[in-house]
Design a protein around this motif. Structure first.
Motif, PDB file in Angstrom:
ATOM      1  N   UNK A 256       0.858  -1.189   0.000  1.00 37.82           N
ATOM      2  CA  UNK A 256       0.000   0.000   0.000  1.00 37.82           C
ATOM      3  C   UNK A 256       0.894   1.239   0.000  1.00 37.82           C
ATOM      4  N   UNK A 257       0.463   2.289  -0.712  1.00 34.52           N
ATOM      5  CA  UNK A 257       1.312   3.470  -0.901  1.00 34.52           C
ATOM      6  C   UNK A 257       1.861   4.079   0.401  1.00 34.52           C
ATOM      7  N   UNK A 258       1.066   4.196   1.490  1.00 32.22           N
ATOM      8  CA  UNK A 258       1.649   4.810   2.690  1.00 32.22           C
ATOM      9  C   UNK A 258       2.898   4.069   3.175  1.00 32.22           C
TER      10      UNK A 258
ATOM     11  N   UNK B 170       0.463  -2.113   6.591  1.00 35.05           N
ATOM     12  CA  UNK B 170      -0.804  -2.575   5.994  1.00 35.05           C
ATOM     13  C   UNK B 170      -0.682  -3.991   5.423  1.00 35.05           C
ATOM     14  N   UNK B 171      -1.584  -4.877   5.866  1.00 39.28           N
ATOM     15  CA  UNK B 171      -1.744  -6.170   5.188  1.00 39.28           C
ATOM     16  C   UNK B 171      -2.917  -6.041   4.212  1.00 39.28           C
ATOM     17  N   UNK B 172      -3.287  -7.132   3.557  1.00 40.22           N
ATOM     18  CA  UNK B 172      -4.337  -7.063   2.535  1.00 40.22           C
ATOM     19  C   UNK B 172      -5.661  -6.558   3.113  1.00 40.22           C
ATOM     20  N   UNK B 173      -6.034  -7.050   4.293  1.00 40.09           N
ATOM     21  CA  UNK B 173      -7.318  -6.665   4.892  1.00 40.09           C
ATOM     22  C   UNK B 173      -7.361  -5.185   5.241  1.00 40.09           C
ATOM     23  N   UNK B 174      -6.305  -4.698   5.898  1.00 44.07           N
ATOM     24  CA  UNK B 174      -6.255  -3.280   6.309  1.00 44.07           C
ATOM     25  C   UNK B 174      -6.213  -2.363   5.090  1.00 44.07           C
TER      26      UNK B 174
END
Ligand SMILES: NC(=O)c1ccc[n+]([C@@H]2O[C@H](COP(=O)([O-])OP(=O)(O)OC[C@H]3O[C@@H](n4cnc5c(N)ncnc54)[C@H](O)[C@@H]3O)[C@@H](O)[C@H]2O)c1
Length: 320
Positions: A214-216, A298-302
């Motif tokens: 994820x970008x962040x 971040x994982x996939x869910x978050x």
């Protein structure tokens, strides 16, 4: 990093990185440059912006000198799928731009960052748990420029003492600026289509695992690596980093948790599928973790929760 020049600043990474750097280092201390202004006025840099074609080394040097920069973050490049359509342009933009950036860093004694990619690996690379140091024989022009770039950055460090640093980004997922023609773009499109249409036709086939982030987390990684103690870096350039290894059906399931009616079908694009098949399915980021403390949030869910929330707001679609 006190005064930073960013090339390719209107792209998927640059548009968000410039805003983050301005938050951390001050609005006037980040000089955004690109061959074009951002088409979205809201994404236009609040601080200084200069039109710069990175193949023009003289102009790059003049801008760097004018703003007295001490850091160059070089992002301008042609990405994997678009590079396959025009290999000569890809070589010229990706390599001439990089040499120009490195020369500015050498002549003005700047710290230098440029991203490599999981595309720097190829079909003969170990496919899962891909180590930091391993076989790299990519069969795409984008991958060829990325391996060459990794070597060139190492060379500028060992030969000229330039403080070069870099990561191998996986596919980056974000909601601010659309991606610029890569193979992992499906993993961004899928979220837009979920919000806008409730379904998605994937150009990458079921069961195709690739690394994503994820970008962040990608932006944090850039700042963290640039601020890391250089004496502790063994690899410097091209650190493997990843947050998740996912296939289209995994993202489909994660979206279905929040949008139960969502469905994915497949119309595989042979060109982009061949590129994906030549890349690792999961890379090992332990060197980045050990040498400078890389750790994604971040994982996939978050990520899915945040992407859907932000896209619903951006596209002004009501949540059901
Ligand atoms: N986005 C990803 O998933 C990803 C993954 C791995 C590596 N990377 C690398 O990160 C870097 C930035 O990628 P991105 O996703 O932001 O790309 P992007 O395609 O979204 O943006 C690239 C920017 O470069 C600009 N540009 C094109 N030609 C130029 C020129 N001649 N001079 C100056 N600017 C020019 C474009 O206008 C664009 O704004 C690239 O080096 C890319 O290889 C990206």
């Amino acid at each position: 990093m006190k005064s930073i020049l960013v090339t390719g600043a209107s792209g998927q990474i640059g548009s968000e990185l410039v805003a983050k750097l301005q938050d951390v280092y001050g609005e006037d201390n980040v000089v955004a440059t690109d061959i074009r202004k951002s088409p979205d006025a809201a994404q236009q840099s609040a601080g200084p912006f200069e039109i710069l074609d990175v193949t023009d080394g003289k102009r790059m040097f003049e801008i760097a000198k004018q703003y007295d920069v001490d850091t160059v973050i070089h992002l301008a490049a042609l990405l994997s799928a678009r590079a396959e359509e025009n290999p000569q342009l890809a070589w010229n933009l990706n390599m001439t731009g990089l040499v120009n950036g490195l020369e500015v860093a050498r002549q003005l004694d700047c710290q230098f960052f440029t991203p490599s990619s999981i595309a720097a690996f190829g079909p003969s690379t170990p496919k899962s748990g891909t180590p930091q140091d391993t076989l790299q024989r990519p069969n795409t022009i984008y991958g060829v420029t990325k391996v060459s770039g990794e070597l060139l950055c190492d060379y500028y460090h060992s030969k000229f003492g330039v403080d070069t640093r870099g990561v191998r980004f996986p596919g980056l997922i974000s909601y601010v600026t659309p991606p610029g023609g890569g193979t992992t773009d499906y993993a961004v499109e899928i979220y837009y289509h979920a919000v806008q249409y409730g379904n998605y036709t994937s150009f990458i086939g079921k069961g195709t695992y690739m690394d994503m982030m994820y970008m962040p987390d990608a932006l944090d990684a850039i700042v963290q690596l640039m601020e890391a103690d250089g004496d502790k870096l063994v690899h410097r350039n091209a650190f493997n980093i990843t947050a998740m290894s996912v296939a289209p059906e995994d993202i489909e399931s994660a979206i279905q948790e929040l949008m139960p009616g969502f469905a994915v079908s497949y119309a595989v694009d042979p060109v982009r599928q061949a590129i994906a098949d030549s890349w690792p399915s999961s890379i090992d980021s332990s060197c980045a973790e050990m040498e400078w403390g890389f750790r994604p949030r971040y994982d996939l869910g978050e990520m899915t929760k945040d992407m859907l929330l932000k896209l619903h707001r951006k596209l002004q679609v009501k949540t059901s």
